[in-house]
Scaffold this active site. Structure first.
Site, short mmCIF file in Angstrom:
data_model
loop_
_atom_site.label_atom_id
_atom_site.label_comp_id
_atom_site.label_asym_id
_atom_site.label_seq_id
_atom_site.Cartn_x
_atom_site.Cartn_y
_atom_site.Cartn_z
N VAL A 9 10.26 -6.71 7.98
CA VAL A 9 9.00 -5.86 8.53
C VAL A 9 8.58 -7.02 9.33
O VAL A 9 8.40 -8.12 9.07
CB VAL A 9 8.15 -5.23 7.42
CG1 VAL A 9 7.67 -6.78 6.59
CG2 VAL A 9 6.99 -4.77 7.96
N GLU A 85 -2.09 0.16 5.22
CA GLU A 85 -1.98 0.07 6.56
C GLU A 85 -2.07 1.89 6.64
O GLU A 85 -1.43 2.18 7.56
CB GLU A 85 -1.14 -0.40 7.35
CG GLU A 85 -0.79 -1.85 7.03
CD GLU A 85 -2.06 -2.70 7.52
OE1 GLU A 85 -3.15 -2.09 7.94
OE2 GLU A 85 -2.20 -3.76 6.95
#
Ligand code: BEZ
Length: 181
Positions: A9, A85
């Site tokens: 990521v 998020e």
């Protein structure tokens, strides 16, 4: 791409300096053709639903390279990151280049698209700086988000005119308001 194995990521914002998740490996890395912008609203971290703050997304920018941090994580980590998020971001696949080795890997990045409900879009730098100066949320002040980011980018040696110009503009705003820095 998403299965129950490990994934890279790419972090370009708070994922660079707020690492509240386990990772197997971490590398300074970049994504080509993208750059950071404070164009996304934050209702849940650096602002509130009534007074959203301004945080990062990335926008396509063919000649630029966005420097950040890549983490190799287990699939379960996305449960935490997706929740963290959740305010308008989606995961998308992206090519990541490791700075030290030059290795290229496929990974994921959190991206806020223009049609998401928290999108704010462009504004003059001085106006964004004033917005950041007055915004606060459950994760702290919007100004600390910007200052922590700028500090982390400087430590990486990143060239980021948008972020550093905004940091300078925020310091000017703070000097003009009571107390200054
Ligand atoms: C990041 O640091 O990569 C990030 C920025 C905004 C939302 C989610 C992640």
């Amino acid at each position: 791409m998403m299965d129950d194995t490990n994934h890279w990521v790419f972090g370009y914002g708070s994922l660079i300096y707020k690492v509240d998740f386990p990772y197997l490996q971490r590398e300074v890395a970049s994504i080509r053709g993208w750059e950071r912008r404070f164009w996304q609203g934050s209702h849940d971290h650096r602002g509130t639903p009534e007074a959203p703050g301004r945080v990062l997304t990335i926008i396509p920018s063919p000649d630029r390279e966005c420097l950040g941090m890549a983490y190799l994580v287990e699939h379960e980590v996305f449960e935490h990151l997706d929740y963290r998020e959740k305010n308008g971001y989606e995961r998308r696949e992206i090519g990541i280049r490791m700075r030290d080795s030059g290795d290229q890997v496929e990974g994921l990045v959190y991206f806020a698209a223009r049609d998401n409900p928290a999108w704010m879009g462009p504004a003059p730098i001085a106006r964004i700086a004033r917005h950041i100066e007055r915004s606060h949320g459950p994760s702290g002040s919007n100004r600390d988000y910007l200052f922590d980011l700028a500090k982390a980018l400087r430590a990486l040696g990143a060239d980021d005119p948008h972020v550093f110009e905004l940091e300078r503009a925020l310091r000017i705003v703070l000097e003009q308001t009571s107390g200054g820095l």
